[in-house]
Design an enzyme around this catalytic site. Structure first.
Site, PDB file in Angstrom:
ATOM      1  CB  CYS A 295      -0.956  -0.059   1.189  1.00 33.82           C
ATOM      2  SG  CYS A 295      -2.384   1.020   1.075  1.00 33.82           S
ATOM      3  CG  HIS A 296      -0.554   5.039   1.095  1.00 34.34           C
ATOM      4  ND1 HIS A 296      -1.756   4.378   1.009  1.00 34.34           N
ATOM      5  CD2 HIS A 296      -0.690   6.190   0.408  1.00 34.34           C
ATOM      6  CE1 HIS A 296      -2.601   5.110   0.313  1.00 34.34           C
ATOM      7  NE2 HIS A 296      -1.985   6.219  -0.071  1.00 34.34           N
TER       8      HIS A 296
END
Length: 182
Positions: A107-108
């Site tokens: 993800c991030h």
């Protein structure tokens, strides 16, 4: 599934992490026999965006990548944004690449890898909003459930955790990768 007995896996995160992106991979590596240890800029405990709390093993400012066999970088916007601004965290993540050790990011979480300057000529996936940042850092960004690039495992979202966890365990089991470099 690979056997990870005797392996130590660092999870680098701070408050605001995506809860399932810590708990899912943590369970996968410990079920395979590894010891999972939380490394963070602070001490005490960290809290995920959905309330999961976990005790910090050691502060990143005093942590040494030499003491671990692999690194996992959970996502969460707040977590990832704070980590990429912490020079000790960036240096810690980069040290795993320098040593050729497996790194898994979801993800991030990939934001810290742009700061560490370890993505040139690598293929990676992430949450779609990071696409331009990762390309600007020299990576080839693709939209796939999981990508493995010579010891670097990446995935997009919590929906990808089953594939991410399996590949994370597999890459840690393989050990040092010659193509994993800073």
């Amino acid at each position: 599934m690979a056997e990870l007995n005797g392996k130590k896996v660092a999870f680098l995160l701070t408050d605001g992490f995506e809860d399932s992106e810590l708990t899912g991979p943590w369970e996968a590596v410990t079920d395979a026999g590894a010891e999972a240890l939380l490394v963070s800029p602070g001490d005490g405990t960290v809290t995920g965006k959905n309330g999961h709390e976990q005790r910090v093993y050691t502060a990143v400012a005093t942590a040494d990548a030499e003491d671990f066999d692999a690194l996992v970088l959970p996502g969460g916007v707040v977590n990832a944004d704070h980590l990429r601004m912490d020079q000790s965290a960036v240096a810690f993540a980069k040290a795993f690449f320098s040593a050729g050790k497996p790194v898994s990011v979801i993800c991030h979480g990939a934001w810290i890898l742009t700061e560490a300057d370890v993505l040139r000529d690598r293929t990676i996936t992430s949450y779609p909003s990071l696409r331009t940042d990762l390309r600007n850092a020299g990576a080839t960004w693709v939209d796939r459930e999981v990508v493995v690039d010579d010891g670097l495992v990446s995935s997009r979202t919590p929906d990808d955790l089953p594939a991410f966890n399996a590949k994370t365990v597999e890459e840690i089991g393989e050990g040092v990768h010659a193509g994993q470099h800073a």
